[in-house]
Design a protein around this motif. Structure first.
Motif, PDB file in Angstrom:
ATOM      1  N   LEU A 271      35.016  41.381 -31.854  1.00 22.61           N
ATOM      2  CA  LEU A 271      34.833  41.285 -29.682  1.00 22.61           C
ATOM      3  C   LEU A 271      35.338  40.118 -29.899  1.00 22.61           C
ATOM      4  O   LEU A 271      36.239  40.166 -28.006  1.00 22.61           O
ATOM      5  CB  LEU A 271      32.845  40.641 -29.960  1.00 22.61           C
ATOM      6  CG  LEU A 271      32.592  40.726 -28.445  1.00 22.61           C
ATOM      7  CD1 LEU A 271      32.358  42.100 -27.943  1.00 22.61           C
ATOM      8  CD2 LEU A 271      31.110  39.823 -28.630  1.00 22.61           C
ATOM      9  N   ALA A 272      36.157  38.732 -30.378  1.00 22.92           N
ATOM     10  CA  ALA A 272      36.727  38.064 -29.878  1.00 22.92           C
ATOM     11  C   ALA A 272      38.174  38.375 -29.269  1.00 22.92           C
ATOM     12  O   ALA A 272      38.713  37.870 -28.500  1.00 22.92           O
ATOM     13  CB  ALA A 272      37.503  37.012 -30.552  1.00 22.92           C
ATOM     14  N   ARG A 273      38.898  38.964 -30.480  1.00 26.98           N
ATOM     15  CA  ARG A 273      39.977  40.064 -29.624  1.00 26.98           C
ATOM     16  C   ARG A 273      40.028  41.176 -28.303  1.00 26.98           C
ATOM     17  O   ARG A 273      40.769  40.778 -27.486  1.00 26.98           O
ATOM     18  CB  ARG A 273      40.319  40.934 -31.037  1.00 26.98           C
ATOM     19  CG  ARG A 273      41.932  41.279 -31.060  1.00 26.98           C
ATOM     20  CD  ARG A 273      41.859  42.341 -32.217  1.00 26.98           C
ATOM     21  NE  ARG A 273      40.991  43.665 -32.229  1.00 26.98           N
ATOM     22  CZ  ARG A 273      41.719  45.055 -31.044  1.00 26.98           C
ATOM     23  NH1 ARG A 273      42.093  44.822 -30.738  1.00 26.98           N
ATOM     24  NH2 ARG A 273      40.816  45.488 -31.067  1.00 26.98           N
ATOM     25  N   ARG A 274      38.683  41.852 -28.844  1.00 24.43           N
ATOM     26  CA  ARG A 274      38.147  42.711 -27.126  1.00 24.43           C
ATOM     27  C   ARG A 274      38.263  41.619 -26.113  1.00 24.43           C
ATOM     28  O   ARG A 274      38.480  42.296 -25.004  1.00 24.43           O
ATOM     29  CB  ARG A 274      37.253  43.421 -27.450  1.00 24.43           C
ATOM     30  CG  ARG A 274      37.010  44.463 -28.746  1.00 24.43           C
ATOM     31  CD  ARG A 274      36.591  45.007 -29.368  1.00 24.43           C
ATOM     32  NE  ARG A 274      34.972  45.609 -27.648  1.00 24.43           N
ATOM     33  CZ  ARG A 274      35.008  46.862 -27.712  1.00 24.43           C
ATOM     34  NH1 ARG A 274      35.593  47.460 -29.152  1.00 24.43           N
ATOM     35  NH2 ARG A 274      34.455  47.427 -26.806  1.00 24.43           N
ATOM     36  N   SER A 275      38.064  40.210 -26.087  1.00 25.53           N
ATOM     37  CA  SER A 275      37.185  40.132 -24.494  1.00 25.53           C
ATOM     38  C   SER A 275      37.317  38.197 -25.515  1.00 25.53           C
ATOM     39  O   SER A 275      37.707  38.098 -26.329  1.00 25.53           O
ATOM     40  CB  SER A 275      36.006  40.586 -23.733  1.00 25.53           C
ATOM     41  OG  SER A 275      34.934  40.331 -25.263  1.00 25.53           O
ATOM     42  N   GLU A 276      36.834  37.583 -24.398  1.00 22.44           N
ATOM     43  CA  GLU A 276      37.360  36.169 -24.146  1.00 22.44           C
ATOM     44  C   GLU A 276      36.191  35.745 -25.237  1.00 22.44           C
ATOM     45  O   GLU A 276      34.991  36.477 -25.835  1.00 22.44           O
ATOM     46  CB  GLU A 276      36.639  35.646 -22.400  1.00 22.44           C
ATOM     47  CG  GLU A 276      37.152  33.854 -22.861  1.00 22.44           C
ATOM     48  CD  GLU A 276      36.452  33.238 -23.228  1.00 22.44           C
ATOM     49  OE1 GLU A 276      36.811  32.104 -23.305  1.00 22.44           O
ATOM     50  OE2 GLU A 276      35.020  33.542 -23.784  1.00 22.44           O
TER      51      GLU A 276
ATOM     52  N   MET B 238      39.120  31.779 -30.170  1.00 25.31           N
ATOM     53  CA  MET B 238      38.356  30.804 -31.031  1.00 25.31           C
ATOM     54  C   MET B 238      37.996  31.535 -32.730  1.00 25.31           C
ATOM     55  O   MET B 238      37.157  30.836 -32.662  1.00 25.31           O
ATOM     56  CB  MET B 238      37.539  30.965 -30.390  1.00 25.31           C
ATOM     57  CG  MET B 238      37.681  30.328 -28.722  1.00 25.31           C
ATOM     58  SD  MET B 238      38.155  28.665 -29.334  1.00 25.31           S
ATOM     59  CE  MET B 238      37.173  27.033 -29.782  1.00 25.31           C
ATOM     60  N   GLN B 239      39.275  32.471 -32.524  1.00 26.96           N
ATOM     61  CA  GLN B 239      38.895  33.142 -33.986  1.00 26.96           C
ATOM     62  C   GLN B 239      38.692  31.721 -35.845  1.00 26.96           C
ATOM     63  O   GLN B 239      37.282  31.721 -36.113  1.00 26.96           O
ATOM     64  CB  GLN B 239      40.543  33.263 -35.207  1.00 26.96           C
ATOM     65  CG  GLN B 239      39.811  34.046 -36.177  1.00 26.96           C
ATOM     66  CD  GLN B 239      38.678  35.787 -36.945  1.00 26.96           C
ATOM     67  OE1 GLN B 239      38.943  36.182 -35.838  1.00 26.96           O
ATOM     68  NE2 GLN B 239      37.807  34.798 -37.658  1.00 26.96           N
TER      69      GLN B 239
END
Lengths: 194, 303
Positions: free
Chosen positions: B151-156, B210-211
């Motif tokens: 989800l973080a990869r797709r969006s903020e 923010m991974q």
């Protein structure tokens, strides 16, 4: 020849019997705790104005008494920490949590004697007391030791009272205050000879 | 008794130290995010944790003797090292994920080491039950880690770290209300460090996935909730709710919502995620407070 053989056999048998009797005279007597007639209880100060009382409902133990050589006597006790009972279910559950006894991590409280000395009226026992994952040497006076035969069973009883500090056993120091650091443990045990 | 003033000191100290380190080490706004900014986030979180736990006077034993010790001395350092390796050492992405999966798989076993749960003789769990619980908790942790990272990869990604942090805070409050004060307090530096680092990163980089903070936050959430569940009195329903609530961030990606949200500022999407995740957390806290008032509050006058 036959008389000589018989005498020899009798002599050997007599010697063996005497030897066995001698061994029995110095052998220790082993006892198992009769938990129906034993108890492990404690009390601790609340706000330094009153006492909270509690008990552990499940415990087990054994001891071996050598009356000829008291220093060879041994005592063992294992208490199930989860069985704590202060007559308040919410408090008991609170005490089982890691802020106190952490019973899921340290399920038992154990004592195993390492040395015993006869004193007037009982024994002075020193041993390893393990609670909350920490082991410390403790010494206490175990009073009693009178043996009674009741309905064919030999029984002997002891009592002791000792004071232990929670801070000595890695209990969270932040939880020492409302409840006093020191707790007085009272153990009354009756052993049944095996 | 909870020391609210001490907790406030810990939160402030953690927050300030994490933000200061993020701002001091991170580079000013650069599009796409940089390894340096991500490394700054990891370091800021680590410093924040050390400061926070220092203020709370947490002194874990070594070797660790209980669940919280194992969490602080094994799991937290392990995830920080893994995230540093992923960023600084530039290990291949697949290798970093392999390490994350291994950590997720063993986390339950590490936390419950030496406890009654892993000793069939104690009667708590059979060997099969123990393996089943460890396997299930590992699968849940890894699945959530993968899903939120995707989800973080797709969006903020900042709203994701914030929801994980709020879930951790909610777990901490619920754990405290259930009677395990220190376990609940342990969530404060972790959640605060993640939140502060997230906020600090707003001033130091463009969009950042923010991974690293997602990894630290997930291990923190699962670890501390697990401690509250298996060593404290946190109920299974409350524990599952707080660990799974952050997955509600995916609600903003479901088709019926995608069109109305298309083109909206990222903060609107982030705010929606916080609301979706916040609802079950608030319900949990209300119920935990009711239980506390009924069972524990009278005890405070009696204990």
């Amino acid at each position: 020849m036959r008389r000589l053989s018989s005498a020899f056999v009798l002599t050997v048998m007599a010697g063996m019997t005497l030897g066995l009797a001698e061994n029995s005279a110095v052998a220790a007597d082993d006892y198992a705790f009769d938990m129906v007639h034993s108890s492990v209880s404690f009390k601790a100060r609340h706000l330094d104005i009153s006492w909270i009382h509690g008990r552990f409902n499940e415990a087990d133990g054994k001891f071996s008494l050598d009356r000829e050589n008291p220093e060879k006597s041994t005592f063992e006790l294992t208490i199930k920490a989860d069985s704590i009972d202060t007559n308040n279910k919410a408090r008991d559950e609170h005490l089982r949590q890691p802020d106190y006894f952490d019973t899921k991590q340290f399920p038992t409280i154990e004592f195993k004697s390492t040395s015993t000395k006869a004193i007037d009226g009982g024994y002075e026992v020193t041993g390893d007391f393990t609670m909350h994952g920490k082991t410390k040497k403790v010494t206490f006076k175990l009073m009693g030791g009178k043996e009674l035969e009741f309905r064919g069973t030999k029984r002997v009883g002891f009592s002791t009272e000792l004071s232990l500090k929670r801070s000595d056993f890695d209990f969270d120091k932040k939880n020492i205050g409302l409840i006093g650091d020191a707790a007085i443990i009272l153990i009354d045990c009756e052993g049944v000879r095996k | 008794m909870p020391d609210l003033l001490l907790y406030l000191h810990a939160i402030v100290a953690t927050g300030i130290s994490a933000v200061v380190v993020t701002l001091a080490i991170g580079k000013k706004r650069t599009p796409g995010g940089t390894s340096r900014n991500q490394a700054a986030c990891i370091l800021a979180t680590a410093v924040g944790l050390m400061v926070g736990y220092g203020v709370l006077e947490f002194q874990p034993n070594w070797p660790p003797t209980n669940g919280l010790d194992r969490f602080l001395t094994i799991l937290v350092p392990a995830v920080i090292v893994i995230e540093i390796l992923a960023i600084v050492a530039r290990v291949p992405s697949w290798f970093a994920w392999l390490l994350r999966i291994v950590l997720g798989a063993i986390s339950g076993r590490v936390l419950l080491h030496g406890s009654v749960y892993l000793n069939p003789d104690m009667g708590e769990w059979t060997a099969i039950q123990a393996w089943a619980v460890l396997a299930l908790s590992g699968v849940l942790l890894i699945a959530e880690w993968l899903l939120l990272s995707e989800l973080a990869r797709r969006s903020e990604g900042r709203s994701i770290t914030l929801t994980l942090s709020f879930a951790t805070l909610a777990a901490g409050i619920a754990i405290m209300l259930a009677g395990y004060i220190k376990g609940g307090a342990a969530t404060l530096p972790l959640a605060t460090a993640c939140i502060a680092t997230t906020i600090g990163s707003c001033f130091r980089a463009g969009s950042t996935r923010m991974q690293p903070i997602i990894g630290i936050a997930i291990i923190g959430l699962f670890g501390l909730t697990g401690i509250g569940r298996f060593f404290g009195q946190l109920s299974m329903v409350d524990a599952l709710t707080v660990v799974l609530a952050p997955l509600l961030c995916w609600v903003t990606e479901i088709r019926p919502l995608l069109r109305p949200l298309h083109g909206r500022p990222t903060w609107v999407i982030g705010l929606l995620r916080l609301v979706f995740v916040g609802i079950p957390l608030v319900v949990i806290l209300i119920m935990a407070k009711q239980t506390f008032d009924r069972e524990m509050a009278p005890l405070l006058g009696m204990l």
